[in-house]
Scaffold this motif. Structure first.
Motif, PDB file in Angstrom:
ATOM      1  N   SER A 167       4.203   8.656  10.317  1.00  0.00           N
ATOM      2  CA  SER A 167       2.835   8.501  10.832  1.00  0.00           C
ATOM      3  C   SER A 167       2.291   9.813  11.380  1.00  0.00           C
ATOM      4  O   SER A 167       3.043  10.667  11.854  1.00  0.00           O
ATOM      5  N   GLU A 168       0.974   9.961  11.264  1.00  0.00           N
ATOM      6  CA  GLU A 168       0.279  11.152  11.802  1.00  0.00           C
ATOM      7  C   GLU A 168      -0.910  10.644  12.583  1.00  0.00           C
ATOM      8  O   GLU A 168      -1.768   9.948  12.025  1.00  0.00           O
ATOM      9  N   ARG A 169      -0.986  11.005  13.847  1.00  0.00           N
ATOM     10  CA  ARG A 169      -2.158  10.601  14.630  1.00  0.00           C
ATOM     11  C   ARG A 169      -3.226  11.681  14.478  1.00  0.00           C
ATOM     12  O   ARG A 169      -2.937  12.874  14.657  1.00  0.00           O
ATOM     13  N   LEU A 170      -4.419  11.269  14.129  1.00  0.00           N
ATOM     14  CA  LEU A 170      -5.538  12.209  14.029  1.00  0.00           C
ATOM     15  C   LEU A 170      -6.461  11.928  15.211  1.00  0.00           C
ATOM     16  O   LEU A 170      -7.149  10.903  15.242  1.00  0.00           O
ATOM     17  N   PRO A 171      -6.450  12.810  16.216  1.00  0.00           N
ATOM     18  CA  PRO A 171      -7.217  12.544  17.438  1.00  0.00           C
ATOM     19  C   PRO A 171      -8.728  12.589  17.210  1.00  0.00           C
ATOM     20  O   PRO A 171      -9.187  12.972  16.125  1.00  0.00           O
TER      21      PRO A 171
ATOM     22  N   LEU B 140       0.831  -1.212   0.000  1.00  0.00           N
ATOM     23  CA  LEU B 140       0.000   0.000   0.000  1.00  0.00           C
ATOM     24  C   LEU B 140       0.860   1.254   0.000  1.00  0.00           C
ATOM     25  O   LEU B 140       2.019   1.230   0.410  1.00  0.00           O
ATOM     26  N   ASP B 141       0.242   2.362  -0.432  1.00  0.00           N
ATOM     27  CA  ASP B 141       0.926   3.659  -0.330  1.00  0.00           C
ATOM     28  C   ASP B 141       0.709   4.251   1.053  1.00  0.00           C
ATOM     29  O   ASP B 141       1.524   5.030   1.529  1.00  0.00           O
ATOM     30  N   ALA B 142      -0.406   3.902   1.657  1.00  0.00           N
ATOM     31  CA  ALA B 142      -0.665   4.368   3.036  1.00  0.00           C
ATOM     32  C   ALA B 142      -1.738   3.487   3.655  1.00  0.00           C
ATOM     33  O   ALA B 142      -2.496   2.810   2.939  1.00  0.00           O
ATOM     34  N   ILE B 143      -1.776   3.501   4.982  1.00  0.00           N
ATOM     35  CA  ILE B 143      -2.826   2.760   5.675  1.00  0.00           C
ATOM     36  C   ILE B 143      -3.377   3.625   6.805  1.00  0.00           C
ATOM     37  O   ILE B 143      -2.634   4.419   7.404  1.00  0.00           O
ATOM     38  N   ILE B 144      -4.681   3.488   7.032  1.00  0.00           N
ATOM     39  CA  ILE B 144      -5.318   4.254   8.114  1.00  0.00           C
ATOM     40  C   ILE B 144      -5.692   3.252   9.197  1.00  0.00           C
ATOM     41  O   ILE B 144      -6.513   2.358   8.968  1.00  0.00           O
ATOM     42  N   ILE B 145      -5.046   3.419  10.325  1.00  0.00           N
ATOM     43  CA  ILE B 145      -5.194   2.419  11.382  1.00  0.00           C
ATOM     44  C   ILE B 145      -6.161   2.940  12.430  1.00  0.00           C
ATOM     45  O   ILE B 145      -5.989   4.047  12.943  1.00  0.00           O
ATOM     46  N   ASN B 146      -7.230   2.167  12.692  1.00  0.00           N
ATOM     47  CA  ASN B 146      -8.093   2.547  13.822  1.00  0.00           C
ATOM     48  C   ASN B 146      -8.203   1.393  14.803  1.00  0.00           C
ATOM     49  O   ASN B 146      -8.358   0.238  14.421  1.00  0.00           O
ATOM     50  N   ASN B 147      -8.073   1.757  16.076  1.00  0.00           N
ATOM     51  CA  ASN B 147      -8.272   0.770  17.139  1.00  0.00           C
ATOM     52  C   ASN B 147      -9.771   0.768  17.431  1.00  0.00           C
ATOM     53  O   ASN B 147     -10.294   1.659  18.107  1.00  0.00           O
ATOM     54  N   VAL B 148     -10.461  -0.245  16.892  1.00  0.00           N
ATOM     55  CA  VAL B 148     -11.928  -0.219  16.951  1.00  0.00           C
ATOM     56  C   VAL B 148     -12.465  -0.541  18.345  1.00  0.00           C
ATOM     57  O   VAL B 148     -13.672  -0.481  18.576  1.00  0.00           O
ATOM     58  N   ALA B 149     -11.533  -0.860  19.280  1.00  0.00           N
ATOM     59  CA  ALA B 149     -11.962  -1.104  20.666  1.00  0.00           C
ATOM     60  C   ALA B 149     -11.950   0.208  21.458  1.00  0.00           C
ATOM     61  O   ALA B 149     -12.439   0.272  22.590  1.00  0.00           O
ATOM     62  N   GLU B 150     -11.393   1.263  20.842  1.00  0.00           N
ATOM     63  CA  GLU B 150     -11.275   2.546  21.545  1.00  0.00           C
ATOM     64  C   GLU B 150     -12.622   3.284  21.538  1.00  0.00           C
ATOM     65  O   GLU B 150     -13.327   3.264  20.515  1.00  0.00           O
TER      66      GLU B 150
ATOM     67  N   GLY C 142     -13.991   3.710  15.301  1.00  0.00           N
ATOM     68  CA  GLY C 142     -14.379   2.476  14.614  1.00  0.00           C
ATOM     69  C   GLY C 142     -15.816   2.393  14.159  1.00  0.00           C
ATOM     70  O   GLY C 142     -16.383   3.364  13.638  1.00  0.00           O
ATOM     71  N   PHE C 143     -16.407   1.216  14.412  1.00  0.00           N
ATOM     72  CA  PHE C 143     -17.697   0.867  13.821  1.00  0.00           C
ATOM     73  C   PHE C 143     -18.875   1.706  14.327  1.00  0.00           C
ATOM     74  O   PHE C 143     -19.026   1.902  15.544  1.00  0.00           O
ATOM     75  N   ALA C 144     -19.688   2.160  13.400  1.00  0.00           N
ATOM     76  CA  ALA C 144     -21.043   2.675  13.647  1.00  0.00           C
ATOM     77  C   ALA C 144     -21.149   3.978  14.440  1.00  0.00           C
ATOM     78  O   ALA C 144     -22.246   4.469  14.656  1.00  0.00           O
ATOM     79  N   VAL C 145     -20.020   4.560  14.858  1.00  0.00           N
ATOM     80  CA  VAL C 145     -20.096   5.851  15.567  1.00  0.00           C
ATOM     81  C   VAL C 145     -19.818   6.985  14.578  1.00  0.00           C
ATOM     82  O   VAL C 145     -19.324   6.754  13.477  1.00  0.00           O
ATOM     83  N   ASP C 146     -20.152   8.220  14.986  1.00  0.00           N
ATOM     84  CA  ASP C 146     -19.961   9.370  14.089  1.00  0.00           C
ATOM     85  C   ASP C 146     -18.543   9.913  14.127  1.00  0.00           C
ATOM     86  O   ASP C 146     -18.198  10.822  13.373  1.00  0.00           O
ATOM     87  N   THR C 147     -17.736   9.401  15.065  1.00  0.00           N
ATOM     88  CA  THR C 147     -16.366   9.909  15.230  1.00  0.00           C
ATOM     89  C   THR C 147     -15.363   8.796  14.950  1.00  0.00           C
ATOM     90  O   THR C 147     -15.728   7.634  14.851  1.00  0.00           O
ATOM     91  N   ASN C 148     -14.107   9.192  14.874  1.00  0.00           N
ATOM     92  CA  ASN C 148     -13.048   8.180  14.768  1.00  0.00           C
ATOM     93  C   ASN C 148     -11.746   8.749  15.344  1.00  0.00           C
ATOM     94  O   ASN C 148     -11.632   9.967  15.564  1.00  0.00           O
ATOM     95  N   ILE C 149     -10.821   7.851  15.605  1.00  0.00           N
ATOM     96  CA  ILE C 149      -9.468   8.220  16.051  1.00  0.00           C
ATOM     97  C   ILE C 149      -8.565   7.342  15.201  1.00  0.00           C
ATOM     98  O   ILE C 149      -8.688   6.116  15.252  1.00  0.00           O
ATOM     99  N   VAL C 150      -7.706   7.948  14.385  1.00  0.00           N
ATOM    100  CA  VAL C 150      -6.919   7.108  13.473  1.00  0.00           C
ATOM    101  C   VAL C 150      -5.457   7.536  13.443  1.00  0.00           C
ATOM    102  O   VAL C 150      -5.109   8.647  13.856  1.00  0.00           O
ATOM    103  N   THR C 151      -4.638   6.637  12.937  1.00  0.00           N
ATOM    104  CA  THR C 151      -3.255   7.006  12.622  1.00  0.00           C
ATOM    105  C   THR C 151      -3.045   6.745  11.140  1.00  0.00           C
ATOM    106  O   THR C 151      -3.375   5.660  10.640  1.00  0.00           O
TER     107      THR C 151
END
Ligand code: PMT
Length: 402
Positions: free
Chosen positions: A374-378, A343-353, A357-366
């Protein structure tokens, strides 16, 4: 960014009108051509003459005061403007725009313009929190209006809270940054997958997962907003697209998604796989509903095609981005997927946080690119996270061209 921009400044009736004077002054100093339109309420606070002197242009206050018989003023200004700013924006003007009311020069012009519209509210904290105002603001955000949130602090009405017009230099900074990114993906074709897939056991049962499609749909809207032509391959979800530049293709199974993605892959410049694709499907799909039997049921499963792996293996010029939904050591597994799937890039989300992750309106990714920067997006809304992701992709694409 604002040099030579044609800016319509709508000024409505609130004590913060004095800040609008400073805003006009700063905009004109930056080389913008500013025309001011005042509501009747605004003229009670500051005279039109002040804005005329600061903008060095006529000030509009009355729909029927046609200064040039060859033109209809509100249409002329509506067509002329690149950007419209409403500052300060009262609860009244926000509600009028939300309901399409056009009963004065400003509201009529706003209805007629195709310019980017920025609204900087200023009002009492309780008014700002009133459900009617919140609903109206939400409606306008959905229609593509941009809000510059008021600051918190001492309000002229004596309350302390949120509702103070943002400072003119901040308003200018927000608009400049936004304008800079407005054409970020102009001319690009973006292919996005969203939602889950469903793998049928029989006509009434299937295997699937908790993906709502919110992340992928937010990415599609952000890409379209930044000027891209978007193809969105969506699994079975209850989501709507809003932007006209999104071509949505609905699919059900991992195999359908594989076909739809490959049909559009060659043409794409950027591909983002936000979908939660089933890794396994039943070896047999029964034509009729399976009957209950005594004892346990064992369903034999087989692997589906790994769509992302196939894209990473075969890509030519496409910038291919995957997602990694992890619950333990997300960075480690994410990095492994980035490398294994080329891949050229990957967006990592800890779906237990919480909030991710799943079904919520927000996310926290790297965001992790192939150079392993890497860039953490709070924690932020999926809309905001999507915008940030495209800033990072655009940055990496620019680096590749160098
Ligand atoms: O839809 P939402 O409710 O908003 O939730 C968002 C999300 C949690 C689904 C999203 O943020 C996310 O993490 N998407 C990826 C989910 C996933 O399947 O992750 P994974 O780590 O299992 O897969 C890695 C990557 O391979 C993903 O890009 C996936 O699309 C891709 N894949 C996986 C299996 C497969 N057969 N084909 C694939 O292309």
């Amino acid at each position: 960014m604002l040099q030579n921009k044609k800016i319509l400044l709508g000024v409505t009736g609130g004590i913060a009108v004095y800040k609008a004077c400073d805003l006009v002054s700063k905009l004109t100093q930056q080389g913008a051509d500013v025309r001011v339109m005042m509501t009747n309420g605004a003229t009670k606070f500051v005279s039109p003459l002040t804005f005329q002197a600061l903008s060095r242009n006529d000030v509009y206050t009355d729909t029927f005061d046609e200064k040039d018989p060859n033109k209809i003023a509100h249409i002329d200004v509506a067509d002329w403007a690149d950007i419209a700013i409403i500052a300060p924006a009262t609860a009244n003007i926000i509600s009028k725009i939300a309901y399409g009311i056009a009963d004065d020069m400003l509201t009529t012009t706003l209805l007629a313009t195709r310019a980017d519209i920025y609204i900087a509210p200023a009002m009492n904290v309780h008014m700002y929190e009133h459900p009617a105002v919140i609903d109206n603001m939400r409606k306008l955000v959905d229609w593509g209006y941009h809000f510059i949130e008021p600051g918190a602090g001492y309000l002229a009405c004596g309350y302390v809270g949120k509702g103070r017009l943002e400072e003119p230099q901040t308003i200018i900074k927000v608009i400049s940054e936004h304008q800079q990114h407005a054409n970020l993906l102009e001319g690009k074709k973006v292919l996005i997958s969203a939602g889950p897939t469903r793998e049928a056991i029989d006509p009434v049962r299937f295997f699937s997962n908790r993906s709502s499609g919110k992340m992928g749909f937010a990415l599609a809207e952000a890409a379209a907003k930044f000027g891209a032509v978007v193809t969105l391959v969506a699994g079975p979800v209850d989501q709507q697209t809003k932007h006209p530049n999104i071509n949505r293709i609905d699919v059900v199974t991992a195999e359908d998604m594989y076909q739809a993605i490959w049909d559009h892959f060659e043409d794409a410049d950027i591909v983002i796989k936000a979908a939660a694709v089933a890794d396994y499907r039943p070896v047999v799909t029964h034509d009729q509903k399976m009957k209950k039997q005594t004892g346990n049921l064992i369903i034999e499963m087989e692997r589906t095609k790994d769509i992302l792996q196939s894209l990473g293996d075969e890509k030519s010029n496409q910038f291919v981005v995957g997602f990694a939904a992890e619950t333990t050591t997300p960075m480690e597994y994410g990095k492994e997927k980035l490398k294994k799937k080329h891949l050229d890039a990957i967006i990592i989300n800890n779906v237990a946080e919480e909030g991710a992750g799943f079904a919520v309106d927000t996310n926290i990714v790297t965001y992790l690119n192939k150079q392993l920067a890497s860039e953490r997006l709070p924690l932020a809304s999926k809309d905001e996270i999507s915008e940030q992701i495209f800033y990072l992709i655009a940055r990496d694409l620019k680096e590749e061209v160098k």
